[in-house]
Design a protein around this motif. Structure first.
Motif, PDB file in Angstrom:
ATOM      1  N   SER A 154     -11.328  69.965  39.892  1.00  9.54           N
ATOM      2  CA  SER A 154     -11.894  68.630  39.825  1.00  9.54           C
ATOM      3  C   SER A 154     -13.463  68.620  40.656  1.00  9.54           C
ATOM      4  CB  SER A 154     -10.754  67.410  39.668  1.00  9.54           C
ATOM      5  OG  SER A 154     -10.573  67.431  41.204  1.00  9.54           O
ATOM      6  N   VAL A 155     -12.515  69.234  42.149  1.00 10.71           N
ATOM      7  CA  VAL A 155     -14.003  69.281  43.051  1.00 10.71           C
ATOM      8  C   VAL A 155     -14.888  70.237  42.279  1.00 10.71           C
ATOM      9  CG1 VAL A 155     -14.444  70.215  45.558  1.00 10.71           C
ATOM     10  CG2 VAL A 155     -11.739  68.516  44.474  1.00 10.71           C
ATOM     11  N   LYS A 156     -14.791  71.277  41.990  1.00 13.78           N
ATOM     12  CA  LYS A 156     -16.039  72.768  41.265  1.00 13.78           C
ATOM     13  C   LYS A 156     -16.051  71.378  40.419  1.00 13.78           C
ATOM     14  CE  LYS A 156     -13.402  75.615  40.196  1.00 13.78           C
ATOM     15  NZ  LYS A 156     -12.793  76.899  39.200  1.00 13.78           N
ATOM     16  N   SER A 157     -15.856  70.964  39.865  1.00 15.26           N
ATOM     17  CA  SER A 157     -17.106  70.365  38.429  1.00 15.26           C
ATOM     18  C   SER A 157     -17.807  69.352  39.621  1.00 15.26           C
ATOM     19  CB  SER A 157     -16.179  69.679  36.797  1.00 15.26           C
ATOM     20  OG  SER A 157     -15.419  68.376  37.507  1.00 15.26           O
ATOM     21  N   ALA A 158     -17.044  68.236  40.185  1.00 13.10           N
ATOM     22  CA  ALA A 158     -18.132  67.521  40.547  1.00 13.10           C
ATOM     23  C   ALA A 158     -19.542  68.248  41.370  1.00 13.10           C
ATOM     24  CB  ALA A 158     -17.609  66.432  42.052  1.00 13.10           C
ATOM     25  N   TRP A 159     -18.797  69.766  42.033  1.00 15.87           N
ATOM     26  CA  TRP A 159     -19.648  70.090  42.645  1.00 15.87           C
ATOM     27  C   TRP A 159     -21.721  70.502  41.633  1.00 15.87           C
ATOM     28  CZ3 TRP A 159     -21.723  71.038  46.963  1.00 15.87           C
ATOM     29  CH2 TRP A 159     -22.262  72.242  47.289  1.00 15.87           C
ATOM     30  N   TRP A 160     -20.856  71.178  41.137  1.00 13.66           N
ATOM     31  CA  TRP A 160     -21.758  72.128  39.558  1.00 13.66           C
ATOM     32  C   TRP A 160     -22.283  70.862  38.684  1.00 13.66           C
ATOM     33  CZ3 TRP A 160     -22.982  76.638  41.088  1.00 13.66           C
ATOM     34  CH2 TRP A 160     -22.030  77.068  41.220  1.00 13.66           C
ATOM     35  N   LEU A 161     -21.739  70.003  39.340  1.00 14.53           N
ATOM     36  CA  LEU A 161     -22.472  68.795  38.485  1.00 14.53           C
ATOM     37  C   LEU A 161     -24.327  68.203  39.528  1.00 14.53           C
ATOM     38  CD1 LEU A 161     -19.888  66.161  37.036  1.00 14.53           C
ATOM     39  CD2 LEU A 161     -22.298  67.045  35.605  1.00 14.53           C
ATOM     40  N   LEU A 162     -23.426  68.637  40.532  1.00 15.18           N
ATOM     41  CA  LEU A 162     -25.659  68.244  41.100  1.00 15.18           C
ATOM     42  C   LEU A 162     -26.157  68.933  40.865  1.00 15.18           C
ATOM     43  CD1 LEU A 162     -23.238  67.436  44.787  1.00 15.18           C
ATOM     44  CD2 LEU A 162     -23.613  66.333  42.986  1.00 15.18           C
ATOM     45  N   SER A 163     -27.277  69.245  40.883  1.00 15.62           N
ATOM     46  CA  SER A 163     -28.430  70.341  41.148  1.00 15.62           C
ATOM     47  C   SER A 163     -28.627  70.752  42.137  1.00 15.62           C
ATOM     48  CB  SER A 163     -30.047  68.959  40.908  1.00 15.62           C
ATOM     49  OG  SER A 163     -30.241  69.399  42.025  1.00 15.62           O
ATOM     50  N   GLY A 164     -29.276  72.015  42.116  1.00 11.51           N
ATOM     51  CA  GLY A 164     -29.442  73.424  43.084  1.00 11.51           C
ATOM     52  C   GLY A 164     -30.160  72.744  44.191  1.00 11.51           C
ATOM     53  N   GLY A 165     -30.491  71.373  44.054  1.00 15.26           N
ATOM     54  CA  GLY A 165     -31.170  70.420  45.162  1.00 15.26           C
ATOM     55  C   GLY A 165     -30.715  70.241  46.661  1.00 15.26           C
ATOM     56  N   VAL A 166     -29.550  69.035  45.401  1.00 14.80           N
ATOM     57  CA  VAL A 166     -28.608  67.825  46.072  1.00 14.80           C
ATOM     58  C   VAL A 166     -27.124  69.361  46.844  1.00 14.80           C
ATOM     59  CG1 VAL A 166     -26.873  66.647  45.752  1.00 14.80           C
ATOM     60  CG2 VAL A 166     -29.430  66.379  44.413  1.00 14.80           C
ATOM     61  N   GLN A 167     -26.615  70.605  46.372  1.00 10.83           N
ATOM     62  CA  GLN A 167     -26.172  71.335  46.372  1.00 10.83           C
ATOM     63  C   GLN A 167     -26.602  71.593  48.285  1.00 10.83           C
ATOM     64  OE1 GLN A 167     -25.227  74.593  43.675  1.00 10.83           O
ATOM     65  NE2 GLN A 167     -24.391  72.939  42.857  1.00 10.83           N
ATOM     66  N   THR A 168     -27.859  72.376  47.782  1.00  7.18           N
ATOM     67  CA  THR A 168     -27.889  72.422  49.462  1.00  7.18           C
ATOM     68  C   THR A 168     -28.122  71.771  50.252  1.00  7.18           C
ATOM     69  OG1 THR A 168     -29.966  73.861  48.216  1.00  7.18           O
ATOM     70  CG2 THR A 168     -30.136  73.543  50.557  1.00  7.18           C
ATOM     71  N   TRP A 169     -28.333  69.931  50.389  1.00  7.72           N
ATOM     72  CA  TRP A 169     -28.994  69.212  50.945  1.00  7.72           C
ATOM     73  C   TRP A 169     -26.716  68.971  51.943  1.00  7.72           C
ATOM     74  CZ3 TRP A 169     -26.196  64.277  51.288  1.00  7.72           C
ATOM     75  CH2 TRP A 169     -26.173  63.501  51.921  1.00  7.72           C
ATOM     76  N   VAL A 170     -26.240  69.084  50.290  1.00  9.87           N
ATOM     77  CA  VAL A 170     -24.530  68.352  50.915  1.00  9.87           C
ATOM     78  C   VAL A 170     -24.657  69.809  51.870  1.00  9.87           C
ATOM     79  CG1 VAL A 170     -22.377  68.654  50.298  1.00  9.87           C
ATOM     80  CG2 VAL A 170     -24.318  67.502  49.320  1.00  9.87           C
ATOM     81  N   PHE A 171     -24.790  71.585  51.204  1.00  9.33           N
ATOM     82  CA  PHE A 171     -24.624  72.686  52.362  1.00  9.33           C
ATOM     83  C   PHE A 171     -24.904  72.569  53.728  1.00  9.33           C
ATOM     84  CE2 PHE A 171     -25.695  77.011  54.180  1.00  9.33           C
ATOM     85  CZ  PHE A 171     -24.086  77.324  54.586  1.00  9.33           C
ATOM     86  N   GLU A 172     -26.479  72.030  53.949  1.00 11.26           N
ATOM     87  CA  GLU A 172     -26.427  71.968  55.128  1.00 11.26           C
ATOM     88  C   GLU A 172     -26.548  70.532  55.878  1.00 11.26           C
ATOM     89  OE1 GLU A 172     -31.046  71.161  53.805  1.00 11.26           O
ATOM     90  OE2 GLU A 172     -31.603  73.390  54.237  1.00 11.26           O
ATOM     91  N   GLN A 173     -25.945  69.241  54.896  1.00 13.61           N
ATOM     92  CA  GLN A 173     -25.067  68.880  55.748  1.00 13.61           C
ATOM     93  C   GLN A 173     -23.602  68.570  56.344  1.00 13.61           C
ATOM     94  OE1 GLN A 173     -26.234  65.659  56.348  1.00 13.61           O
ATOM     95  NE2 GLN A 173     -28.526  66.317  55.582  1.00 13.61           N
ATOM     96  N   LEU A 174     -23.028  69.712  56.185  1.00 10.32           N
ATOM     97  CA  LEU A 174     -21.456  70.352  56.358  1.00 10.32           C
ATOM     98  C   LEU A 174     -22.333  71.306  57.146  1.00 10.32           C
ATOM     99  CD1 LEU A 174     -20.447  71.406  52.311  1.00 10.32           C
ATOM    100  CD2 LEU A 174     -19.652  69.221  54.458  1.00 10.32           C
ATOM    101  N   LEU A 175     -23.454  72.543  57.298  1.00  8.39           N
ATOM    102  CA  LEU A 175     -23.025  73.697  58.553  1.00  8.39           C
ATOM    103  C   LEU A 175     -24.223  72.278  59.008  1.00  8.39           C
ATOM    104  CD1 LEU A 175     -24.245  76.051  58.164  1.00  8.39           C
ATOM    105  CD2 LEU A 175     -26.905  76.157  57.946  1.00  8.39           C
ATOM    106  N   ASN A 176     -24.366  71.330  59.205  1.00  8.82           N
ATOM    107  CA  ASN A 176     -25.157  70.614  60.867  1.00  8.82           C
ATOM    108  C   ASN A 176     -24.192  70.018  61.389  1.00  8.82           C
ATOM    109  OD1 ASN A 176     -26.769  72.291  60.739  1.00  8.82           O
ATOM    110  ND2 ASN A 176     -28.227  70.386  59.225  1.00  8.82           N
ATOM    111  N   TRP A 177     -22.888  69.437  61.115  1.00  6.74           N
ATOM    112  CA  TRP A 177     -21.728  68.702  61.023  1.00  6.74           C
ATOM    113  C   TRP A 177     -21.066  68.948  62.376  1.00  6.74           C
ATOM    114  CZ3 TRP A 177     -20.557  63.635  59.084  1.00  6.74           C
ATOM    115  CH2 TRP A 177     -19.062  62.847  59.361  1.00  6.74           C
TER     116      TRP A 177
END
Length: 141
Positions: free
Chosen positions: A116-139
């Motif tokens: 369920s988490v993996k499928s929600a992740w892959w529903l995101l576009s590459g740009g959104v995945q990058t945004w989420v990754f950067e938000q997590l990185l800067n948390w």
């Protein structure tokens, strides 16, 4: 409520939020609050046709407006995924630690998550995945 039921419920909420954000953005993109006057040429004359005389048309959305609406929809998807991580017991802190290890480690870790988490992740576009990754990185938490 069991852990798998909690994960499934959170992923359904996230999938709904991700699925609703794009159509809402498209509706906001086409809707226009104001009606403008249009110029019409009649055999050399140019006459202004306003709201009450003839056909009025809404102004076309500028590319900047379209981009802003699309960016808002993408941000909403990313925020919905972040909420999924926060609501799924301890997954958010693990995601932050994996993000700090690097993109490859994070992607590998994400690939091993519940479907369920993996499928929600892959529903995101590459740009959104990058945004989420950067938000997590800067948390900082």
């Amino acid at each position: 409520m069991t852990k798998s039921a909690r994960i499934a419920a959170a992923s359904i909420v996230a999938a709904l939020a991700i699925g609703v954000a794009a159509p809402a953005a498209s509706a906001a993109q086409t809707a226009s609050p104001a009606v403008s006057a249009v110029s019409v040429s009649r055999g050399g004359d140019v006459a202004a046709i306003g709201q009450f005389g003839g056909t009025a048309q809404a102004p076309a959305a500028s590319p900047a407006d379209v981009a802003a609406v699309q960016q808002a929809a993408e941000n909403a998807k990313g925020k919905a995924f972040m909420e999924l991580l926060k609501r799924t017991g301890g997954l958010f802190s693990k995601a932050v630690s994996k993000a700090k290890e690097g993109r490859a480690a994070f992607n590998s870790w994400m690939g091993n998550q519940h479907w369920s988490v993996k499928s929600a992740w892959w529903l995101l576009s590459g740009g959104v995945q990058t945004w989420v990754f950067e938000q997590l990185l800067n948390w900082v938490g």
